[in-house]
Design a protein around this motif. Sequence first.
Motif, mmCIF file in Angstrom:
data_model
loop_
_atom_site.group_PDB
_atom_site.id
_atom_site.type_symbol
_atom_site.label_atom_id
_atom_site.label_comp_id
_atom_site.label_asym_id
_atom_site.label_seq_id
_atom_site.Cartn_x
_atom_site.Cartn_y
_atom_site.Cartn_z
ATOM 1 N N THR A 104 -7.822 -1.585 -11.951
ATOM 2 C CA THR A 104 -6.890 -1.357 -12.865
ATOM 3 C C THR A 104 -6.540 -2.424 -13.587
ATOM 4 N N LEU A 105 -6.801 -2.827 -14.788
ATOM 5 C CA LEU A 105 -6.576 -3.872 -15.555
ATOM 6 C C LEU A 105 -5.269 -4.059 -16.106
ATOM 7 N N VAL A 106 -4.361 -4.773 -15.583
ATOM 8 C CA VAL A 106 -2.852 -4.937 -16.284
ATOM 9 C C VAL A 106 -2.642 -6.201 -16.923
ATOM 10 N N PRO A 107 -1.917 -6.199 -18.221
ATOM 11 C CA PRO A 107 -1.778 -7.456 -18.878
ATOM 12 C C PRO A 107 -0.424 -8.199 -18.482
ATOM 13 N N ASP A 108 -0.418 -8.191 -17.222
ATOM 14 C CA ASP A 108 0.881 -9.152 -16.729
ATOM 15 C C ASP A 108 0.593 -10.534 -16.810
ATOM 16 N N THR A 109 1.801 -11.279 -17.008
ATOM 17 C CA THR A 109 1.768 -12.962 -16.888
ATOM 18 C C THR A 109 2.011 -13.111 -15.496
ATOM 19 N N ASN A 110 1.954 -14.567 -14.991
ATOM 20 C CA ASN A 110 2.166 -14.899 -13.758
ATOM 21 C C ASN A 110 3.611 -14.856 -13.476
ATOM 22 N N SER A 111 4.519 -14.816 -14.767
ATOM 23 C CA SER A 111 5.940 -15.012 -14.430
ATOM 24 C C SER A 111 6.753 -13.676 -14.510
ATOM 25 N N GLN A 112 5.866 -12.494 -14.693
ATOM 26 C CA GLN A 112 6.648 -11.317 -14.931
ATOM 27 C C GLN A 112 7.333 -10.720 -13.319
ATOM 28 N N LEU A 113 8.398 -10.240 -13.365
ATOM 29 C CA LEU A 113 9.097 -9.684 -12.309
ATOM 30 C C LEU A 113 8.179 -8.574 -11.761
ATOM 31 N N THR A 114 7.880 -7.690 -12.713
ATOM 32 C CA THR A 114 6.836 -6.681 -12.313
ATOM 33 C C THR A 114 6.165 -6.159 -13.847
ATOM 34 N N SER A 115 5.280 -5.151 -13.490
ATOM 35 C CA SER A 115 4.281 -4.503 -14.556
ATOM 36 C C SER A 115 5.442 -3.807 -15.669
ATOM 37 N N PHE A 119 -1.798 -2.713 -22.277
ATOM 38 C CA PHE A 119 -2.499 -3.880 -23.129
ATOM 39 C C PHE A 119 -2.125 -3.730 -24.660
ATOM 40 N N ASP A 120 -2.398 -4.622 -25.340
ATOM 41 C CA ASP A 120 -2.592 -4.486 -26.745
ATOM 42 C C ASP A 120 -3.809 -4.827 -27.084
ATOM 43 N N LEU A 121 -4.863 -3.843 -27.290
ATOM 44 C CA LEU A 121 -6.261 -3.923 -27.383
ATOM 45 C C LEU A 121 -6.759 -4.575 -28.718
ATOM 46 N N THR A 122 -5.707 -4.278 -29.703
ATOM 47 C CA THR A 122 -6.023 -4.974 -30.952
ATOM 48 C C THR A 122 -6.037 -6.641 -31.020
ATOM 49 N N ARG A 123 -5.529 -7.072 -29.938
ATOM 50 C CA ARG A 123 -5.522 -8.481 -29.518
ATOM 51 C C ARG A 123 -6.712 -8.595 -28.397
ATOM 52 N N ASP A 124 -6.568 -8.021 -27.364
ATOM 53 C CA ASP A 124 -7.217 -8.244 -26.254
ATOM 54 C C ASP A 124 -8.529 -7.403 -25.848
ATOM 55 N N GLY A 125 -9.023 -6.711 -26.896
ATOM 56 C CA GLY A 125 -9.971 -5.815 -26.908
ATOM 57 C C GLY A 125 -11.233 -6.541 -26.373
ATOM 58 N N GLU A 126 -11.536 -7.441 -27.418
ATOM 59 C CA GLU A 126 -12.620 -8.321 -27.413
ATOM 60 C C GLU A 126 -12.974 -9.044 -26.167
ATOM 61 N N ARG A 127 -11.755 -9.707 -25.527
ATOM 62 C CA ARG A 127 -12.040 -10.239 -24.500
ATOM 63 C C ARG A 127 -12.268 -9.666 -23.237
ATOM 64 N N LEU A 128 -11.753 -8.145 -23.319
ATOM 65 C CA LEU A 128 -12.045 -7.420 -22.339
ATOM 66 C C LEU A 128 -13.563 -6.869 -21.976
ATOM 67 N N LEU A 129 -14.195 -6.819 -23.222
ATOM 68 C CA LEU A 129 -15.346 -6.081 -23.211
ATOM 69 C C LEU A 129 -16.401 -6.851 -22.111
#
Length: 251
Positions: A104-115, A119-129
């Motif tokens: 399960t792919l989750v768009p968390d940054t390292n600094s987040q307390l929790t999820s 995702f915003d796939l309009t931004r990250d969709g291409e990178r995820l392909l």
Amino acid sequence: MTALSINLNKIALIRNSRDTEYPSVPLHAARCVAAGAHGITVHPRPDQRHIRADDCYELAAMLDVEFNIEGNPFAAPMKSDRPGVSDYPGFLNIIRKTRPAQCTLVPDTNSQLTSDHGFDLTRDGERLLPIIEELHELGVRVSLFMDPVEEQIRLAREIGADRIELYTGPYASAFGSNDQDQVLQTFIDASDVAAEIGLGLNAGHDLNLHNLMLFSSSVKDLLEVSIGHAFTVDAIEMGLEKAVKSYLACL
Ligand SMILES: CC(=O)[C@@H](O)[C@H](O)COP(=O)(O)O
Ligand SMILES: NCC(=O)COP(=O)(O)O
């Protein structure tokens, strides 16, 4: 039938508070499965605050039920700051080594307390392909952690996801309030879209014994829920086996 996948992050969090192997993550995984859990979920974060890469390898070697590993696919290797604890090898390297049933792919940054968002796939969709393509080549089912937004859910299908996991934090926050039904309706609508386009539906985050039954009985074709935080507290209060059976009774 909706599968119950128990998230063991918080067992690992307790273990990491001492230089010890107690409580044992694998032992608790085995107890959850023996009590009826259909799967085990873990979320190895780069700082290894709870689940470590070594936990993933150990669980992958022992589990005979669905193993779901969650995390940020772009998470890079990180040096361990604990003597005797292996470095974090990068999220995708954990998946390459373990090949879990589901990732399960989750768009968390390292600094987040929790999820706390999908995702915003309009931004990250291409990178995820290419990542989704590689996971499929490894034989791993791909789920994307998503908010209940129709446009985003349709994009998840377009880039090849097998499932989405609806981030249920907002539902849990609204549960019991005047906004409950309105917020729940967004998840029902999202489940209708997923069913329409042939996308499998998972859900998770802040689900508990109070809010789970309404959610699971309202949305369409819910395949899996992954629950850890509230489950851990319930297991302390009523015993692990009774907690597992109580969650199963809500599905
Ligand atoms: C993605 C999600 O909502 C959870 O699976 C996540 O694992 C929670 O992470 P923490 O246990 O670190 O809060
Ligand atoms: N994907 C959700 C999960 O694995 C556990 O979330 P939570 O129950 O710890 O909030």
